[in-house]
Design a protein around this motif. Sequence first.
Motif, mmCIF file in Angstrom:
data_model
loop_
_atom_site.group_PDB
_atom_site.id
_atom_site.type_symbol
_atom_site.label_atom_id
_atom_site.label_comp_id
_atom_site.label_asym_id
_atom_site.label_seq_id
_atom_site.Cartn_x
_atom_site.Cartn_y
_atom_site.Cartn_z
ATOM 1 N N LEU A 130 0.832 -1.201 0.000
ATOM 2 C CA LEU A 130 0.000 0.000 0.000
ATOM 3 C C LEU A 130 0.868 1.254 0.000
ATOM 4 C CD1 LEU A 130 -2.791 -1.018 2.547
ATOM 5 C CD2 LEU A 130 -3.034 -0.752 0.078
ATOM 6 N N GLY A 131 2.121 1.126 -0.448
ATOM 7 C CA GLY A 131 3.071 2.218 -0.402
ATOM 8 C C GLY A 131 2.948 3.181 -1.570
ATOM 9 N N ILE A 132 3.945 4.052 -1.678
ATOM 10 C CA ILE A 132 3.928 5.096 -2.693
ATOM 11 C C ILE A 132 4.012 4.523 -4.107
ATOM 12 C CG2 ILE A 132 6.430 5.432 -2.458
ATOM 13 C CD1 ILE A 132 3.754 8.078 -3.367
ATOM 14 N N GLY A 133 4.674 3.384 -4.264
ATOM 15 C CA GLY A 133 4.724 2.759 -5.585
ATOM 16 C C GLY A 133 3.335 2.395 -6.077
ATOM 17 N N THR A 134 2.516 1.850 -5.180
ATOM 18 C CA THR A 134 1.139 1.533 -5.536
ATOM 19 C C THR A 134 0.348 2.802 -5.824
ATOM 20 O OG1 THR A 134 1.109 -0.555 -4.331
ATOM 21 C CG2 THR A 134 -1.012 0.516 -4.696
ATOM 22 N N GLU A 135 0.570 3.852 -5.047
ATOM 23 C CA GLU A 135 -0.124 5.110 -5.303
ATOM 24 C C GLU A 135 0.221 5.655 -6.693
ATOM 25 O OE1 GLU A 135 0.589 7.796 -2.079
ATOM 26 O OE2 GLU A 135 -0.763 6.719 -0.729
ATOM 27 N N CYS A 136 1.454 5.492 -7.115
ATOM 28 C CA CYS A 136 1.830 5.895 -8.472
ATOM 29 C C CYS A 136 1.032 5.115 -9.518
ATOM 30 C CB CYS A 136 3.323 5.664 -8.704
ATOM 31 S SG CYS A 136 4.415 6.850 -7.903
ATOM 32 N N ALA A 137 0.869 3.817 -9.288
ATOM 33 C CA ALA A 137 0.101 2.989 -10.223
ATOM 34 C C ALA A 137 -1.365 3.403 -10.236
ATOM 35 C CB ALA A 137 0.246 1.515 -9.857
ATOM 36 N N LEU A 138 -1.919 3.723 -9.060
ATOM 37 C CA LEU A 138 -3.307 4.159 -8.987
ATOM 38 C C LEU A 138 -3.508 5.458 -9.754
ATOM 39 C CD1 LEU A 138 -4.213 3.525 -5.216
ATOM 40 C CD2 LEU A 138 -4.394 1.956 -7.144
ATOM 41 N N MET A 139 -2.599 6.397 -9.584
ATOM 42 C CA MET A 139 -2.748 7.693 -10.249
ATOM 43 C C MET A 139 -2.527 7.579 -11.758
ATOM 44 S SD MET A 139 -3.846 9.816 -8.146
ATOM 45 C CE MET A 139 -3.692 11.231 -9.242
ATOM 46 N N ALA A 140 -1.665 6.688 -12.171
ATOM 47 C CA ALA A 140 -1.469 6.497 -13.606
ATOM 48 C C ALA A 140 -2.742 5.993 -14.268
ATOM 49 C CB ALA A 140 -0.319 5.522 -13.857
ATOM 50 N N ALA A 141 -3.535 5.204 -13.518
ATOM 51 C CA ALA A 141 -4.771 4.620 -14.057
ATOM 52 C C ALA A 141 -6.001 5.461 -13.735
ATOM 53 C CB ALA A 141 -4.946 3.204 -13.509
ATOM 54 N N ARG A 142 -5.798 6.688 -13.280
ATOM 55 C CA ARG A 142 -6.920 7.567 -12.916
ATOM 56 C C ARG A 142 -7.790 7.866 -14.137
ATOM 57 N NH1 ARG A 142 -2.740 10.334 -14.499
ATOM 58 N NH2 ARG A 142 -2.934 12.430 -15.409
ATOM 59 N N ARG A 143 -8.984 8.358 -13.868
ATOM 60 C CA ARG A 143 -9.905 8.710 -14.953
ATOM 61 C C ARG A 143 -9.356 9.910 -15.725
ATOM 62 N NH1 ARG A 143 -16.002 10.035 -13.389
ATOM 63 N NH2 ARG A 143 -15.835 7.872 -12.607
#
Length: 259
Positions: A130-143
Amino acid sequence: MDIFSMTNQKGGVGKTANTINLGAALAEHGRRVLLVDWDPQGHLTEALGIAESPDDRTMKGWVLGEWKGDAHQILVPYRDQLHVLPTHMDMFLLDKGLYAANAREMRLARLLEEFEDEYDACVIDAPPSLGIGTECALMAARRRPGHRGGLIVPVEAEDSSIRALRLLLRQVVVLSDLMRETIDILGIVPSRFDVRDGEIVSSMLEAFRGMGEPPVIAEIKKRTDIRKAWRAKVPVLEYDPKCEASQWYRDLAKVVLAA
């Protein structure tokens, strides 16, 4: 380029196999597909038999500004319609570097902008955390206007999966509010299960199916063909195009394309 992230903080839930085979199914539909091995463990790179990036040209180096060359130098053509951004051992240092970086959550998104006009779809194999690497992946896939995108969440058919899913959903809500962006969850994909394993598996499948939101968008059972394809370092759709597992991934690709 539409961007999807295969995300779950739990390890061993089938993220990498699902990333590879969804990518292959999208390519089979005629899409130009980019796979991103964003997991420091590098399973996707290894599973496809691809060499790691050279020491002086890595995703971590580009994302942190340590290397300012052309990001295309990292790219590996795996098949005509299926290319890969492979990992490097230095990815284990990525989170530490990101915590000291400005606009850290957007660093992967900025990297993928370099390939925006060359591919139809991108699938990110996100790290098991649940770290910053995952947050980067979440934001890359944002709407994003005019693009498909979002999260695909592989889950195990076991009790701990519900808690892990709730933690991920909470992270998505918090990050969306913080960044003032919308992160869609396409659905969950129960993976690597065998209904012959008994009541726990069957009851968990029913629980996932009954959730409503996020919906179950595919079910990927344990199959020898998937393991054999992994050992052969090819997608299962290439290993045995007519097997049951290949059709599951084709069906998943149809859901993604209709998102």
